[in-house]
Design an enzyme around this catalytic site. Structure first.
Site, short mmCIF file in Angstrom:
data_model
loop_
_atom_site.label_atom_id
_atom_site.label_comp_id
_atom_site.label_asym_id
_atom_site.label_seq_id
_atom_site.Cartn_x
_atom_site.Cartn_y
_atom_site.Cartn_z
N GLY A 100 40.03 28.88 -11.40
CA GLY A 100 41.23 28.89 -11.92
C GLY A 100 42.60 29.07 -11.42
N GLY B 37 36.61 30.63 2.39
CA GLY B 37 36.33 29.65 1.97
C GLY B 37 37.84 28.76 1.58
N ASP B 38 37.66 27.22 0.91
CA ASP B 38 38.22 26.76 0.54
C ASP B 38 39.11 25.98 1.31
OD1 ASP B 38 37.44 27.13 -2.65
OD2 ASP B 38 38.70 29.22 -2.62
N GLY C 79 38.53 23.38 2.75
CA GLY C 79 38.51 21.64 2.79
C GLY C 79 36.95 21.20 3.45
N LYS C 80 35.86 21.84 3.21
CA LYS C 80 34.78 21.18 3.00
C LYS C 80 34.34 19.92 2.76
CE LYS C 80 32.83 25.46 2.15
NZ LYS C 80 34.73 26.01 1.89
N GLY C 81 35.07 20.23 1.47
CA GLY C 81 34.61 18.96 0.54
C GLY C 81 34.92 17.33 1.16
N GLN D 87 31.54 27.86 0.45
CA GLN D 87 31.93 29.64 0.61
C GLN D 87 32.67 29.06 1.86
OE1 GLN D 87 28.63 29.42 -1.09
NE2 GLN D 87 30.48 29.30 -2.58
N ASN E 280 29.69 28.86 -7.62
CA ASN E 280 30.31 29.03 -7.39
C ASN E 280 31.60 28.65 -6.50
OD1 ASN E 280 28.53 29.81 -5.07
ND2 ASN E 280 28.44 31.57 -4.69
N THR F 210 29.89 37.20 -0.45
CA THR F 210 29.02 36.47 -1.71
C THR F 210 27.42 36.88 -1.27
OG1 THR F 210 28.64 34.54 -3.06
CG2 THR F 210 28.47 33.88 -0.53
N GLY G 15 43.60 17.85 9.26
CA GLY G 15 43.94 17.02 8.25
C GLY G 15 45.57 16.52 8.37
N GLY H 256 34.13 25.16 -4.97
CA GLY H 256 34.40 24.47 -5.58
C GLY H 256 34.90 23.16 -4.85
N HIS H 257 35.11 21.80 -4.47
CA HIS H 257 35.24 21.15 -3.54
C HIS H 257 36.02 20.41 -4.59
CE1 HIS H 257 32.49 23.20 -1.37
NE2 HIS H 257 31.31 22.82 -2.00
P1 GDP Z 1 36.53 23.38 -0.24
O1 GDP Z 1 36.39 24.55 -1.55
O2 GDP Z 1 36.42 24.32 0.98
O3 GDP Z 1 35.71 22.02 -0.28
O4 GDP Z 1 38.04 23.64 0.29
P2 GDP Z 1 38.58 23.30 -2.09
O5 GDP Z 1 38.30 21.50 -2.17
O6 GDP Z 1 38.26 24.26 -2.43
O7 GDP Z 1 40.43 23.45 -1.32
C1 GDP Z 1 40.92 22.42 -0.86
C2 GDP Z 1 41.94 21.88 -1.63
O8 GDP Z 1 42.85 21.22 -0.09
C3 GDP Z 1 41.21 20.71 -1.52
O9 GDP Z 1 42.55 20.49 -3.25
C4 GDP Z 1 41.93 19.77 -1.00
O10 GDP Z 1 42.03 18.29 -1.70
C5 GDP Z 1 43.12 20.01 -0.38
N1 GDP Z 1 42.94 19.02 1.14
C6 GDP Z 1 41.61 19.01 2.26
N2 GDP Z 1 42.58 18.98 3.23
C7 GDP Z 1 44.34 18.51 3.38
C8 GDP Z 1 44.77 18.21 4.12
O11 GDP Z 1 44.62 17.81 5.22
N3 GDP Z 1 45.94 18.11 3.45
C9 GDP Z 1 46.46 18.87 2.28
N4 GDP Z 1 47.92 18.81 1.65
N5 GDP Z 1 45.74 19.19 1.61
C10 GDP Z 1 43.75 19.32 1.69
P1 IMO Z 2 34.13 27.14 -1.51
O1 IMO Z 2 32.66 26.18 -1.39
C1 IMO Z 2 36.14 31.29 -2.28
C2 IMO Z 2 34.11 34.15 -3.18
C3 IMO Z 2 34.77 34.92 -5.11
C4 IMO Z 2 34.43 36.17 -4.99
C5 IMO Z 2 32.98 36.66 -3.27
C6 IMO Z 2 31.46 36.95 -4.72
O2 IMO Z 2 35.01 26.65 -2.67
O3 IMO Z 2 35.11 27.87 -0.34
P2 IMO Z 2 30.45 35.23 -6.18
O4 IMO Z 2 30.89 34.40 -7.57
O5 IMO Z 2 29.71 34.14 -4.96
O6 IMO Z 2 29.56 36.11 -6.44
O7 IMO Z 2 31.32 35.53 -5.68
O8 IMO Z 2 33.37 35.18 -3.24
N1 IMO Z 2 34.05 32.99 -3.35
C7 IMO Z 2 34.95 31.47 -3.44
N2 IMO Z 2 35.88 31.85 -2.71
N3 IMO Z 2 36.00 29.16 -2.90
C8 IMO Z 2 34.57 29.77 -2.50
O9 IMO Z 2 33.45 28.35 -2.74
C9 IMO Z 2 33.86 30.74 -3.02
N4 IMO Z 2 32.16 31.65 -3.58
C10 IMO Z 2 32.06 32.44 -4.22
O10 IMO Z 2 35.71 34.86 -4.84
O11 IMO Z 2 35.61 37.05 -3.72
MG MG Z 3 36.53 25.85 -2.45
#
Ligand code: GDP
Ligand code: IMO
Ligand code: MG
Length: 429
Positions: free
Chosen positions: A301, A12-13, A15-17, A223, A38, A238, A412, A40-41
């Site tokens: 957070g 997760g996280d 940079g899908k958003g 996720q 759950n 998840t 990126g 967060g983008h």
């Molecule tokens: P998601 O859940 O997959 O959409 O990702 P998140 O938004 O939770 O986390 C990705 C973080 O990386 C965010 O704060 C984006 O603004 C940041 N981000 C995405 N692509 C890049 C990149 O190429 N470089 C940097 N420095 N930040 C990036």
């Molecule tokens: P994005 O879309 C990172 C993790 C939680 C926990 C497990 C189960 O931003 O990538 P849940 O509340 O789904 O039952 O929690 O999955 N988790 C994530 N970790 N990014 C997410 O979403 C997540 N969504 C759930 O931290 O370990």
């Molecule tokens: Mg996220």
């Protein structure tokens, strides 16, 4: 016509958003097929930062219609809070469409999520506490409440009554909590019903008709692969299928319509919540990636756990999702760090594994086998083509490409919408 699936390749996280936001400008629909609030983008548009939890990042694209598919679990309170927040900042969420088959997160699902985690103690999953697991559990147990139930008050009441018969036994007798009144839940839902109804459509029909007209559909999975209930690090996952197959199930678009499967992968690895993570760092480099990458969960957070790139996981994700392309994010975070370790295989109790081990116990024992590459020192945040990257950055990307099972088509180099290098256009797959 293009039907593209965006999937997180790690935990997760990735940079899908941001990836969705970039492609969202070129498509007609952006669909969220799984998960709930759950996710967060963070998306940065023109220096403005937007944090989305339940809505697909495509809501920020001017012309795309954002859609919540049948596979999503919807918390109505969170949905309208998010819509109101976006509209207060000038974004337009009025095009949002919602599947009549999507399930609804209720206040008792949120309570159960929290008390169940507390009961697990040391074995807790570290969920987001948003009620996601209990809502999907009810869906599979056939006692869930769906969006369409808001259209028929007597059906809604019957379903809430039968759900609460059981839930109240659990809450009172097992978890020592107060029972929840049927009226409380009825009032909660009916308070949102009129606002939801105009958004509700048959998502399957809408998307398939759009594809038949030659339009473009982007599916933004929440996720990630390693959090998938079937393919991830169960039970630390998840409760949905964020992998590519889940996007078909969660939207009603059949697999033969999919033209590209785009894996989003960070140039290193992060994880939030509990569970195994072979390349996790506990030294100064973990803190370095956490701080330099701004690795703090958007949703809860929590600081994200950080580690080096794991190509065993990337190859696994490429297979499970049939990736046609990779979008490598956050390459800029590795600038100036001297040497970059890449995990190429695992050592499990003395045995080398080039691919994912068979069992959970083996994965818990996996020690990364690293090779290292020299990092670059030049600022890459302004690079717009692959050729402009310093040679060492190019070499790192090309080595990851060799190891990861699919071509790296996007890179990126910063959080901004325009800080992306395109090598191949997925719309043309
Ligand atoms: P998601 O859940 O997959 O959409 O990702 P998140 O938004 O939770 O986390 C990705 C973080 O990386 C965010 O704060 C984006 O603004 C940041 N981000 C995405 N692509 C890049 C990149 O190429 N470089 C940097 N420095 N930040 C990036
Ligand atoms: P994005 O879309 C990172 C993790 C939680 C926990 C497990 C189960 O931003 O990538 P849940 O509340 O789904 O039952 O929690 O999955 N988790 C994530 N970790 N990014 C997410 O979403 C997540 N969504 C759930 O931290 O370990
Ligand atoms: Mg996220």
């Amino acid at each position: 016509m293009a039907a593209i699936i965006i999937v997180g390749a790690q935990w997760g996280d990735e940079g899908k958003g941001k990836a969705t936001d970039i492609l969202g400008g070129k498509v007609d629909y952006v669909v969220k097929p799984n998960g709930g609030n759950n996710a967060g983008h963070t998306v940065v548009v023109g220096g403005e930062k937007y944090e989305l939890k339940l809505l697909p990042a495509g809501v920020l694209s001017e012309n795309a219609t954002p859609v919540l598919g049948n596979g999503v679990v919807i918390n109505l309170e969170a949905l309208f809070e998010e819509i109101d927040g976006l509209e207060a900042r000038g974004a337009n969420a009025s095009r949002l469409r919602i599947s009549s088959n999507a399930h609804l997160v209720t206040p008792y699902h949120q309570t159960l999520d929290r008390v169940q985690e507390r009961f697990l103690g040391k074995r807790a999953i570290g969920t987001t506490g948003r009620g996601i697991g209990p809502t999907y559990a009810d869906k599979v147990a056939r006692v869930g409440i769906r969006v369409q139930d808001l259209f028929d008050e007597s059906i809604l009441r019957q379903k809430i009554e039968s759900a609460l018969d059981v839930k109240n036994q659990m809450l009172v007798k097992m978890y020592n909590r107060k029972a929840i009144e049927v009226e409380e839940i009825m009032d909660y839902f009916l308070g949102y019903a009129d606002r939801v109804k105009p958004m509700v459509i048959d998502v399957e029909q809408e998307l398939n008709a759009a594809l038949d007209r030659g339009e473009h559909v982007l599916m933004e999975g929440g996720q990630a692969t390693m959090l998938d209930v079937d393919h991830g690090t169960y039970p630390f996952v998840t409760s949905s299928n964020p992998t590519a197959g889940g996007a078909c199930v969660g939207s009603g678009v059949g697999p033969t319509k999919i033209t590209a499967s785009l894996g989003i992968v960070k140039a290193y690895t992060t994880r939030v919540g509990a569970g195994p993570f072979p390349t996790e760092l506990f030294d100064k480099w973990g803190d370095y990636l956490q701080e330099t990458g701004g690795e703090v969960g958007v949703n809860t957070g929590r600081k994200r756990r950080c580690g080096w790139y794991d190509s065993v996981i990337a190859r696994y994700a490429a297979r499970v999702n049939g990736f046609t392309d990779y979008f490598l994010t956050k390459l800029d975070v590795l600038t100036g760090i001297g040497e970059i370790p890449i995990c190429v295989a695992y050592d499990v109790d003395g045995e080398r594994f080039d691919e994912m081990p068979l069992t959970q116990s083996q994965f818990h024992h996996a020690e990364p086998i690293f090779e290292t590459m020299p990092a670059w020192d030049e600022d890459i945040t302004g690079c717009t083509t692959f050729e402009e990257l310093p040679q060492r950055a190019k070499d790192y990307v090309l080595r990851l490409e060799e190891l990861s099972g699919a071509p790296i088509s996007y890179i990126g180099v910063g959080p901004g919408r325009d800080q992306t290098i395109t090598r191949h256009n997925v719309m043309k797959r």
